[in-house]
Structure formats: structure tokens, C-alpha cells
Design an enzyme around this catalytic site. Structure first.
Site, mmCIF file in Angstrom:
data_model
loop_
_atom_site.group_PDB
_atom_site.id
_atom_site.type_symbol
_atom_site.label_atom_id
_atom_site.label_comp_id
_atom_site.label_asym_id
_atom_site.label_seq_id
_atom_site.Cartn_x
_atom_site.Cartn_y
_atom_site.Cartn_z
ATOM 1 N N SER A 1 -37.971 2.607 -34.051
ATOM 2 C CA SER A 1 -39.166 3.289 -33.775
ATOM 3 C C SER A 1 -39.250 2.963 -31.664
ATOM 4 C CB SER A 1 -40.514 2.548 -34.475
ATOM 5 O OG SER A 1 -40.473 2.516 -35.352
ATOM 6 N N GLU B 1 -31.085 -3.869 -35.702
ATOM 7 C CA GLU B 1 -32.182 -3.263 -36.171
ATOM 8 C C GLU B 1 -32.989 -3.638 -37.114
ATOM 9 O OE1 GLU B 1 -31.918 0.817 -35.064
ATOM 10 O OE2 GLU B 1 -30.258 0.615 -36.825
ATOM 11 N N ASN C 1 -29.630 8.443 -32.559
ATOM 12 C CA ASN C 1 -29.041 8.663 -33.452
ATOM 13 C C ASN C 1 -29.784 10.108 -34.520
ATOM 14 O OD1 ASN C 1 -28.433 8.634 -36.367
ATOM 15 N ND2 ASN C 1 -29.376 6.191 -36.147
ATOM 16 N N TRP C 2 -29.488 10.885 -34.180
ATOM 17 C CA TRP C 2 -30.345 12.285 -35.320
ATOM 18 C C TRP C 2 -30.245 12.385 -36.103
ATOM 19 C CZ3 TRP C 2 -27.421 17.069 -32.672
ATOM 20 C CH2 TRP C 2 -28.486 16.991 -30.976
ATOM 21 N N LYS C 3 -29.283 10.885 -37.593
ATOM 22 C CA LYS C 3 -29.283 11.099 -38.415
ATOM 23 C C LYS C 3 -28.881 12.353 -39.134
ATOM 24 C CE LYS C 3 -32.281 6.888 -38.514
ATOM 25 N NZ LYS C 3 -33.547 5.822 -38.683
ATOM 26 N N GLY D 1 -33.379 6.598 -33.110
ATOM 27 C CA GLY D 1 -33.675 8.008 -34.015
ATOM 28 C C GLY D 1 -34.883 8.296 -34.172
ATOM 29 N N HIS E 1 -25.243 1.180 -40.136
ATOM 30 C CA HIS E 1 -26.489 0.948 -40.436
ATOM 31 C C HIS E 1 -26.996 1.040 -41.840
ATOM 32 C CE1 HIS E 1 -30.128 3.158 -40.060
ATOM 33 N NE2 HIS E 1 -30.286 3.299 -38.320
#
Ligand code: PGA
Length: 227
Positions: A194, A154, A9-11, A215, A97
Site C-alpha cells: 500500500s 512485504e 508491480n502491475w500484477k 502495486g 510474491h
């Protein structure tokens, strides 16, 4: 051996040139055959990555999106509807998310509409939930939808941007049991928060966990390829 899903998930990170060099570095080493890698870039980078992936057709690599419109194609300015993703190698859509729930006020009802929209375009939704959203989110989905989703557990406190405090495996396993009760005994469940090279095996070696949602660590192609 079960295929584990490793989702990047590159955000809101990277531009087109950075995405191209990320992919070329990521594709260099051999990737484990029992892992399926899913790259979820910002929307403007999808087409570039889809072109490169189509040309190289690497084993075990596909694309996903970080959000999808709750609406069908039509007059919804700024939204990206499922049909616009056709031909872009998009197999998965992250929905709900916590960053969207917190910063944009997304509710479980809205997330449910996004699930329906993804399924309508034959895209598998990855529904993100924290502990206190499990039952509420499941209740907003139909029985048929519940059978077709992947759930990502999450815990907000474990996400790097919200503090990155580790969730003890025991707590994670309790949440997984709750997710199975609410969504279904066979629901694939990912863990996110994380995840890095040091702790990834804790989650990937756990039979009740089908993969990881990553992430920060996914921004580095070499580190991500080692997960
Ligand atoms: P993180 O993000 O790996 O940087 O904690 C995970 C996520 O928010 O999906």
C-alpha cells in the site's frame, strides 16, 4: 545520494493498448535522477514496452517480470524461462510474491530455484518475504545467491489486496534488521504494501530502505511518476 529503486508491480492488470498509453503518460514529466523506475507488466505486454523503451531510451526506466520459470529453457509448457527474456530490457524478476505463495502454493524451496534461474540469465531477483519467511527463505539460498539478491519486505496485511493495513515503521525496521542478519549486511531491501504518494517518503527517506515495491498506485502513470 543512493539511487532508490521504484518498482511497479502491475500484477494481472492492463492490456497492450493500456500499457502503451500508461508509458506515454509516465514518460511525459521529468523523473528524479536519483530514482530508478522498474516496470513489471504482465508477460504479454513486455515486448511492446521493451520496444517503446528501446526507442525512447528514457533515463532511469527499465523492465522487470513478476515471476520467472524455475527451469532452464526446454519442455516446460507454460513456463517462461530466463533465456526467452533476452533482448527485452528485463533487468529484474520479482520472485516469491505473497500472492503466488498464497494462491499458487509457492514454497521457499521453489522460490530459491527461481532465484537461481534469474541469476543464470543475469537478471536480478527481487525476493519477496513476509516476516515469518525471512530465515527460511535465506536458508534455501546459497551464500553466493544471498549476495546477489534484492529482498522486498512485504507484510501480507499491508498489501492492498489483503487489507492494506499499515505496517508501523518500527516493525518494518525490525524486519529489515532480521533480513540483514539472514541475507547479509549489504542486502538492498525494498518495502512493499500500500505505498502511495502520502506514505512513500516515510520509506524512501529511511536510509536502510533501498526502494519501494508498488502495486495499486503503480496502475496510474501520473501517481506512479510522483513517487
Ligand atoms: P500494493 O501491492 O501496493 O497494491 O499493496 C504491493 C505488492 O503486492 O507488491
Amino acid at each position: 545520494m543512493e539511487i532508490k529503486l521504484i518498482v511497479a508491480n502491475w500484477k494481472s492488470n492492463k492490456n497492450s493498448a493500456e500499457a502503451v498509453s500508461w508509458l506515454s503518460a509516465f514518460l511525459k514529466p521529468e523523473r528524479a535522477a536519483h530514482k530508478q523506475y522498474v516496470i513489471c507488466p504482465p508477460y504479454p505486454l513486455l515486448s511492446t514496452l521493451a520496444g517503446l523503451i528501446t526507442a525512447a531510451h528514457p533515463a532511469n526506466v527499465t523492465l522487470g517480470v513478476q515471476d520467472i520459470s524455475p527451469f532452464a529453457a526446454g519442455p516446460y509448457t507454460g513456463e517462461v524461462a530466463g533465456p526467452s527474456l533476452f533482448g527485452l530490457q528485463v533487468a529484474y524478476a520479482i520472485v516469491g510474491h505473497s500472492e503466488r505463495r498464497i494462491h499458487l502454493g509457492e514454497t521457499s524451496a521453489l522460490v530459491a530455484k527461481k532465484v537461481a534461474s534469474a541469476l543464470h540469465s543475469e537478471i536480478t531477483p527481487i525476493v519477496c518475504v513476509d516476516r515469518d519467511q525471512i530465515t527460511e527463505q535465506a536458508n534455501h539460498l546459497t551464500a553466493d545467491e544471498r549476495k546477489q539478491v534484492i529482498v522486498a519486505y512485504e507484510p501480507v496485511h499491508a498489501i492492498s489486496t489483503f487489507g492494506g493495513q499499515e505496517d508501523p515503521l518500527e516493525t518494518t525496521l525490525e524486519a529489515i534488521a532480521n533480513i540483514r542478519e539472514a541475507f547479509g549486511a549489504n542486502t538492498p531491501i525494498l518495502y512493499g504494501g500500500s505505498v502511495d504518494k502520502e506514505n512513500s517518503l516515510v520509506y524512501l527517506n529511511e536510509p536502510s530502505i533501498s526502494g519501494i515495491l508498488v502495486g495499486k498506485t503503480s496502475l496510474d502513470p501520473v501517481e506512479f511518476a510522483q513517487l
